[in-house]
Design a protein around this motif. Sequence first.
Motif, mmCIF file in Angstrom:
data_model
loop_
_atom_site.group_PDB
_atom_site.id
_atom_site.type_symbol
_atom_site.label_atom_id
_atom_site.label_comp_id
_atom_site.label_asym_id
_atom_site.label_seq_id
_atom_site.Cartn_x
_atom_site.Cartn_y
_atom_site.Cartn_z
ATOM 1 N N GLU A 1 0.835 -1.207 0.000
ATOM 2 C CA GLU A 1 0.000 0.000 0.000
ATOM 3 C C GLU A 1 0.866 1.251 0.000
ATOM 4 N N ARG A 2 1.935 1.210 0.786
ATOM 5 C CA ARG A 2 2.835 2.366 0.883
ATOM 6 C C ARG A 2 3.532 2.621 -0.464
ATOM 7 N N ALA A 3 4.074 1.568 -1.061
ATOM 8 C CA ALA A 3 4.773 1.723 -2.341
ATOM 9 C C ALA A 3 3.803 2.235 -3.415
ATOM 10 N N LEU A 4 2.591 1.666 -3.421
ATOM 11 C CA LEU A 4 1.586 2.065 -4.405
ATOM 12 C C LEU A 4 1.182 3.526 -4.220
ATOM 13 N N ALA A 5 1.008 3.953 -2.973
ATOM 14 C CA ALA A 5 0.607 5.345 -2.709
ATOM 15 C C ALA A 5 1.709 6.308 -3.157
ATOM 16 N N LEU A 6 2.961 5.989 -2.827
ATOM 17 C CA LEU A 6 4.074 6.876 -3.179
ATOM 18 C C LEU A 6 4.239 6.971 -4.695
ATOM 19 N N VAL A 7 4.185 5.822 -5.358
ATOM 20 C CA VAL A 7 4.360 5.806 -6.816
ATOM 21 C C VAL A 7 3.198 6.539 -7.492
ATOM 22 N N GLY A 8 1.987 6.282 -7.028
ATOM 23 C CA GLY A 8 0.807 6.928 -7.611
ATOM 24 C C GLY A 8 0.895 8.446 -7.520
ATOM 25 N N GLU A 9 1.314 8.917 -6.352
ATOM 26 C CA GLU A 9 1.442 10.354 -6.111
ATOM 27 C C GLU A 9 2.519 10.954 -7.030
ATOM 28 N N ALA B 1 -1.378 -9.958 -4.291
ATOM 29 C CA ALA B 1 -1.139 -10.070 -5.734
ATOM 30 C C ALA B 1 -1.934 -9.006 -6.494
ATOM 31 N N ALA B 2 -3.114 -8.654 -5.991
ATOM 32 C CA ALA B 2 -3.932 -7.620 -6.641
ATOM 33 C C ALA B 2 -3.225 -6.258 -6.572
ATOM 34 N N ARG B 3 -2.595 -5.955 -5.420
ATOM 35 C CA ARG B 3 -1.826 -4.695 -5.301
ATOM 36 C C ARG B 3 -0.657 -4.698 -6.286
ATOM 37 N N ARG B 4 -0.006 -5.867 -6.438
ATOM 38 C CA ARG B 4 1.131 -5.970 -7.357
ATOM 39 C C ARG B 4 0.681 -5.735 -8.787
ATOM 40 N N ARG B 5 -0.504 -6.265 -9.114
ATOM 41 C CA ARG B 5 -1.007 -6.046 -10.480
ATOM 42 C C ARG B 5 -1.313 -4.570 -10.723
ATOM 43 N N GLU B 6 -1.800 -3.866 -9.694
ATOM 44 C CA GLU B 6 -2.047 -2.421 -9.853
ATOM 45 C C GLU B 6 -0.751 -1.694 -10.188
ATOM 46 N N LEU B 7 0.307 -2.038 -9.458
ATOM 47 C CA LEU B 7 1.613 -1.410 -9.718
ATOM 48 C C LEU B 7 2.067 -1.707 -11.145
ATOM 49 N N GLU B 8 1.875 -2.948 -11.571
ATOM 50 C CA GLU B 8 2.306 -3.378 -12.895
ATOM 51 C C GLU B 8 1.478 -2.684 -13.987
ATOM 52 N N ARG C 1 2.738 -0.385 -17.060
ATOM 53 C CA ARG C 1 2.458 -0.753 -18.458
ATOM 54 C C ARG C 1 1.751 0.381 -19.186
ATOM 55 N N GLY C 2 0.798 1.025 -18.495
ATOM 56 C CA GLY C 2 0.046 2.127 -19.096
ATOM 57 C C GLY C 2 0.972 3.259 -19.519
ATOM 58 N N ILE C 3 1.934 3.569 -18.675
ATOM 59 C CA ILE C 3 2.887 4.646 -18.997
ATOM 60 C C ILE C 3 3.692 4.269 -20.248
ATOM 61 N N VAL C 4 4.165 3.023 -20.282
ATOM 62 C CA VAL C 4 4.979 2.580 -21.425
ATOM 63 C C VAL C 4 4.121 2.564 -22.700
ATOM 64 N N GLU C 5 2.890 2.083 -22.591
ATOM 65 C CA GLU C 5 1.999 2.057 -23.768
ATOM 66 C C GLU C 5 1.709 3.465 -24.281
ATOM 67 N N ASP C 6 1.499 4.406 -23.355
ATOM 68 C CA ASP C 6 1.272 5.797 -23.770
ATOM 69 C C ASP C 6 2.481 6.333 -24.529
ATOM 70 N N GLY C 7 3.676 5.983 -24.033
ATOM 71 C CA GLY C 7 4.906 6.450 -24.689
ATOM 72 C C GLY C 7 5.066 5.852 -26.075
#
Lengths: 181, 181
Positions: free
Chosen positions: B53-61, B110-117, B121-127
Amino acid sequence: MLAAGVEAFAERGYHATTTRDIAARAGVSAGALYVHFRSKEELLHAICRRGHERALALVGEAVAGADGPEARLRAYVRTFTSWHAREHLVARVVQDELDALDPEHFAEVAARRRELEHLLRGIVEDGVAAGAFAVDDVPAVALAVLSLGIDVARWSPRSPGRSPEQVGDLYADLAVRMVRA
Amino acid sequence: MLAAGVEAFAERGYHATTTRDIAARAGVSAGALYVHFRSKEELLHAICRRGHERALALVGEAVAGADGPEARLRAYVRTFTSWHAREHLVARVVQDELDALDPEHFAEVAARRRELEHLLRGIVEDGVAAGAFAVDDVPAVALAVLSLGIDVARWSPRSPGRSPEQVGDLYADLAVRMVRA
């Protein structure tokens, strides 16, 4: 017996495994195991030493057969990475349990690791000198390339679908991208 | 108590650690520990859930504050990597002991890990869509970028000399090189 040690350490961790567990898994008596390895640490040391020697031999051979920094980098990364995908159990035990080695055994294994690292740094430095690569911090980038290959041992059993050779080829491309001028 | 659990699991592995060890380390009675965590597995689950949760919150922000695929990729990798360097004990426990979670707890993590992934992926696809990146196999390259950041938790305690932020910046550069057209 080494294979039984690898399986047991990978499954439960070094500290939660007894020599009795390993003997049972190998289908031998604790006494028979003791003839070859006087302690659990000696067995771990044999696993770590063999793993490093094998990886070093394969990588050295692959690099010796390639010409020029880019081809040598590709050969190194392809071989190193596919070894970690194929031998993921050995690789994980080696990485996770290094700290459980006696100081002298740790030093011996650390020397093999430095050989692997120096070989890679040399390839990157040659590429920079030839103008083919542009890298500011060669030790840090070499460490990153090794780290990328090592971590394959952690994730690849959970993400099947690519062969060790396919992962090796993909990572060789990524490594070239990481250093190319 | 969570900190004591992280230290104990990191040092000896989940299976070699007892709730009694953790209570002693935290300076509380086994009964007091039991009030909060009914089992060792519940404590591991709390560590894994909070870490993700912490890693996801920091990365999301970090990503939300950046514009364009390259800046967003840099923000993601810098934050993800420096978190793994800073919180290397938590990160190693999370990676090494995931398989010890109960199936429902594993599924939740595993669901949190998929969110991070998926975010990556979305960023790379946009690029790729914008022509800034050239990547044939987006899932494999996203996995490699994550893997590079995760493995920092393994090697960084053994290779001091670079701050978590310096490693984060270096890896952000490497990730951009890995995908750039």
